[in-house]
Scaffold this motif. Structure first.
Motif, mmCIF file in Angstrom:
data_model
loop_
_atom_site.group_PDB
_atom_site.id
_atom_site.type_symbol
_atom_site.label_atom_id
_atom_site.label_comp_id
_atom_site.label_asym_id
_atom_site.label_seq_id
_atom_site.Cartn_x
_atom_site.Cartn_y
_atom_site.Cartn_z
ATOM 1 N N ILE A 1 0.874 -1.174 0.000
ATOM 2 C CA ILE A 1 0.000 0.000 0.000
ATOM 3 C C ILE A 1 0.907 1.219 0.000
ATOM 4 O O ILE A 1 1.679 1.427 0.940
ATOM 5 C CB ILE A 1 -0.925 0.021 1.235
ATOM 6 N N ALA A 2 0.847 2.021 -1.054
ATOM 7 C CA ALA A 2 1.684 3.212 -1.184
ATOM 8 C C ALA A 2 0.822 4.453 -0.938
ATOM 9 O O ALA A 2 -0.144 4.700 -1.667
ATOM 10 C CB ALA A 2 2.327 3.273 -2.561
ATOM 11 N N VAL A 3 1.182 5.208 0.082
ATOM 12 C CA VAL A 3 0.420 6.389 0.475
ATOM 13 C C VAL A 3 1.080 7.640 -0.103
ATOM 14 O O VAL A 3 2.270 7.875 0.100
ATOM 15 C CB VAL A 3 0.321 6.506 2.005
ATOM 16 N N TYR A 4 0.292 8.430 -0.797
ATOM 17 C CA TYR A 4 0.712 9.736 -1.313
ATOM 18 C C TYR A 4 0.416 10.749 -0.197
ATOM 19 O O TYR A 4 -0.680 11.270 -0.067
ATOM 20 C CB TYR A 4 -0.089 10.031 -2.577
ATOM 21 N N GLY A 5 1.405 10.996 0.655
ATOM 22 C CA GLY A 5 1.240 11.858 1.824
ATOM 23 C C GLY A 5 2.027 11.293 2.981
ATOM 24 O O GLY A 5 2.465 10.134 2.958
ATOM 25 N N VAL A 6 2.210 12.111 3.994
ATOM 26 C CA VAL A 6 2.983 11.649 5.154
ATOM 27 C C VAL A 6 2.105 10.886 6.142
ATOM 28 O O VAL A 6 2.558 9.995 6.842
ATOM 29 C CB VAL A 6 3.706 12.836 5.836
ATOM 30 N N GLY A 7 0.817 11.238 6.208
ATOM 31 C CA GLY A 7 -0.094 10.586 7.153
ATOM 32 C C GLY A 7 -0.560 9.236 6.655
ATOM 33 O O GLY A 7 -0.919 9.079 5.489
ATOM 34 N N TYR A 8 -0.563 8.250 7.552
ATOM 35 C CA TYR A 8 -1.012 6.904 7.175
ATOM 36 C C TYR A 8 -2.016 6.368 8.179
ATOM 37 O O TYR A 8 -2.270 5.166 8.239
ATOM 38 C CB TYR A 8 0.182 5.949 7.059
ATOM 39 N N ASP A 9 -2.627 7.254 8.961
ATOM 40 C CA ASP A 9 -3.572 6.816 9.992
ATOM 41 C C ASP A 9 -4.850 6.220 9.399
ATOM 42 O O ASP A 9 -5.563 5.493 10.094
ATOM 43 C CB ASP A 9 -3.925 7.984 10.926
ATOM 44 N N ALA A 10 -5.149 6.517 8.127
ATOM 45 C CA ALA A 10 -6.341 5.942 7.505
ATOM 46 C C ALA A 10 -6.085 4.564 6.905
ATOM 47 O O ALA A 10 -6.991 3.952 6.340
ATOM 48 C CB ALA A 10 -6.884 6.887 6.429
ATOM 49 N N VAL A 11 -4.866 4.081 7.024
ATOM 50 C CA VAL A 11 -4.540 2.708 6.608
ATOM 51 C C VAL A 11 -4.630 1.792 7.827
ATOM 52 O O VAL A 11 -4.144 2.140 8.907
ATOM 53 C CB VAL A 11 -3.111 2.636 6.016
#
Length: 325
Positions: free
Chosen positions: A71-81
């Motif tokens: 899962i690659a997140v575009y952004g620094v926040g990953y709390d929604a993963v």
């Protein structure tokens, strides 16, 4: 050789869309009329998710993709993963830290200055002709000599603190995860103590269950009727109902907000308030930073499928787990 299949949760800038499509077979969930059916139709081929920080990837989606590897997140926040589910499945998770730190910190300072000096209201005053007909705007507040309270002393919080110090502000902070900051800054044990000390409280914490509602009515009361709250982090950190009440009653002086619950739909109570600066979640919104974020998403995905170390893992691929061919 076929290109790996990727499920894209939300849109990216055009250049990043093109780069993804060049290297991968991209399935755009955000364009689907029936998202659940779209996932079912493509589930047996999807090996990666490309998402954004605020969109994430929840447990139901992760569980619906049996071949998911990253899962690659575009952004620094990953709390929604759902990191717990990803870790249990041996799914790598990446984000885009560092490349957006400076621009987000700059934007936090810009919001602070705009709120304290009435810059947006001043622009509207001139455009409406009020300068000529009604005279000067009310005076703003000086930045120098005030205390900046930084709630969350990670990369962005530290960058904001350095900028505040350069403006002649005293710096206090609270971060139970990062520990102690430089000796010139004052560490405080909890958010209420920090808000009591601060004139401006800047939120730079990560989101998630551990920080949800951390800035509550007690913190807002401690910041007080002359205090300013600046949020360039996650809306979930703030009890939004308590914030609205505090702004409406004058228990809190003002707020400058880049994030909101349920965005882009914003509670209309905010729009009726003269003591709040509203921004459309654009703290990282420069051409340079967004290009760097897009490159890092692409680099993480490419590295994974080429069997190389991930440039910026939140959860690395579990050691010894081979991706399916």
């Amino acid at each position: 050789m076929s290109k790996p299949d990727i499920l894209q949760i939300g849109p990216y800038p055009p250049q990043d869309e093109a780069a993804l499509a060049d290297r991968f077979t991209v399935h755009r969930l955000f364009e689907a009329a029936d998202p659940a059916g779209f996932v079912r139709d493509h589930a047996d081929r999807i090996r990666a998710i490309a998402t954004r920080g605020e969109l994430g990837a929840g447990r139901a989606l992760i569980d619906a993709l049996p071949r998911l590897e990253i899962i690659a997140v575009y952004g620094v926040g990953y709390d929604a993963v759902d990191l717990e589910e990803a870790a249990a499945r041996g799914i790598a998770v990446t984000n885009t830290p560092d490349v957006l730190t400076e621009d987000v910190a700059d934007f936090g300072i810009a919001m602070m200055l705009a709120a304290l000096r009435g810059i947006v209201a001043g622009d509207a005053w001139v455009r409406a002709g009020d300068w000529a007909t009604r005279g000067p705007r009310p005076l703003g507040a000086r930045v120098r000599g005030r205390t900046a309270g930084i709630l969350g002393l990670g990369r962005i919080g530290t960058a904001v603190a350095h900028r505040c110090a350069a403006f002649g502000m005293a710096v206090a902070y609270c971060d139970p995860v990062q520990g102690e900051g430089p000796a010139a800054w004052t560490g405080l044990p909890d958010p209420v103590a920090l808000a009591t000390r601060a004139d401006v409280l800047v939120l730079t914490l990560t989101g998630g269950a551990t920080t949800r509602g951390l800035v509550d009515a007690a913190v807002l009361r401690a910041l007080g009727p002359s205090g300013l709250l600046v949020n360039i982090a996650r809306a979930s950190i703030v009890d939004e109902a308590a914030l609205l009440d505090a702004l409406e009653t004058g228990a809190l002086g003002a707020a400058a907000l880049d994030v909101f619950e349920g965005e882009p739909a914003v509670n209309p109570r905010f729009q009726a308030l003269p003591n709040v600066l509203l921004q459309p979640h654009q703290a990282s919104g420069t051409v340079e930073t967004r290009a760097a974020m897009g490159r890092l998403v692409l680099d993480n995905l490419t590295a994974h499928f080429e069997g190389r170390p991930l440039p910026s893992p939140v959860i690395p691929l579990v050691s010894g787990k081979e991706p399916p061919s």
